[in-house]
Design an enzyme around this catalytic site. Sequence first.
Site, PDB file in Angstrom:
ATOM      1  N   HIS A 199       8.597  35.383  96.463  1.00 45.21           N
ATOM      2  CA  HIS A 199       9.177  34.130  95.952  1.00 45.21           C
ATOM      3  C   HIS A 199       9.847  33.402  97.114  1.00 45.21           C
ATOM      4  CE1 HIS A 199       8.986  34.573  91.494  1.00 45.21           C
ATOM      5  NE2 HIS A 199       8.701  35.810  91.850  1.00 45.21           N
ATOM      6  N   CYS A 219       3.580  34.459  94.261  1.00 45.34           N
ATOM      7  CA  CYS A 219       3.652  35.685  93.459  1.00 45.34           C
ATOM      8  C   CYS A 219       2.611  35.659  92.336  1.00 45.34           C
ATOM      9  CB  CYS A 219       5.076  35.898  92.964  1.00 45.34           C
ATOM     10  SG  CYS A 219       5.390  37.636  92.616  1.00 45.34           S
ATOM     11  N   GLU A 266      11.162  30.375  96.790  1.00 43.77           N
ATOM     12  CA  GLU A 266      11.959  29.283  96.210  1.00 43.77           C
ATOM     13  C   GLU A 266      13.350  29.745  95.803  1.00 43.77           C
ATOM     14  OE1 GLU A 266       9.931  31.148  94.740  1.00 43.77           O
ATOM     15  OE2 GLU A 266      10.184  31.257  92.582  1.00 43.77           O
TER      16      GLU A 266
HETATM   17  N1  GLN Z   1       3.703  41.292  88.836  1.00 42.92           N
HETATM   18  C1  GLN Z   1       3.661  39.972  88.284  1.00 42.92           C
HETATM   19  C2  GLN Z   1       2.272  39.618  87.784  1.00 42.92           C
HETATM   20  O1  GLN Z   1       1.362  40.326  87.919  1.00 42.92           O
HETATM   21  C3  GLN Z   1       4.085  38.928  89.288  1.00 42.92           C
HETATM   22  C4  GLN Z   1       5.561  38.976  89.482  1.00 42.92           C
HETATM   23  C5  GLN Z   1       6.158  37.701  89.963  1.00 42.92           C
HETATM   24  O2  GLN Z   1       5.584  36.612  89.905  1.00 42.92           O
HETATM   25  N2  GLN Z   1       7.393  37.804  90.389  1.00 42.92           N
HETATM   26  O3  GLN Z   1       2.108  38.560  87.248  1.00 42.92           O
END
Ligand code: GLN
Length: 195
Positions: free
Chosen positions: A170, A74, A172
């Site tokens: 994610h 992410c 995890e």
């Molecule tokens: N939208 C977030 C960002 O740009 C990422 C979100 C996440 O890691 N769950 O950092």
Amino acid sequence: MLALQGAFREHRRLLESLAITVQEVRLPADLAGLDGLILPGGESTTMARLLTGYALWEPIRAFYMEGGAIWGTCAGAILLAREVRGAPPQFGGQQDSLKLLDATVQRNAFGRQINSFAAQLLVQGLDAPFPAVFIRAPAFSEVGTATVLAEWEGQAVLLRQDRVLATAFHPELTGDVRLHEYFVALVSRREIVAN
Ligand code: GLN
């Protein structure tokens, strides 16, 4: 694993269930002796600022160049990309990244926090769908030499390029260890950190 901000504790729990020795990285010196590095989910703009503050950009790039494996999940995947789209205006629309993944990443590609969702994802190389949690998740486009291992709604969400793995979601949060095992296998091609 990078432990400046975000969901690093959950990664730690899953890795330890696989008997992997985990080191939290907050300073360049913490990278010494590691073979794999996870960049967790969280907020990529905050992480980018902290990476600058702790002078970690170049040491992480060097870690990869010297043979280390890196997995960004992410926000961590955003940090890996060649180009970041959708950076907030106070960043002048620009966001620093490691540029170790040959793809463009679009932040918040599936909407805002309230549009978070879980999906059963078909992943190349896994026999059964993987439960993936998308929280303000990015998506990849203009994928160059990286391989797309999973898509959701026509958008690439899991990429692999040599020793770099990038998941928009994610992995995890559900207790399914298969992607952690996949990463450990990638790491152990060099040398194993496991005890
Ligand atoms: N939208 C977030 C960002 O740009 C990422 C979100 C996440 O890691 N769950 O950092």
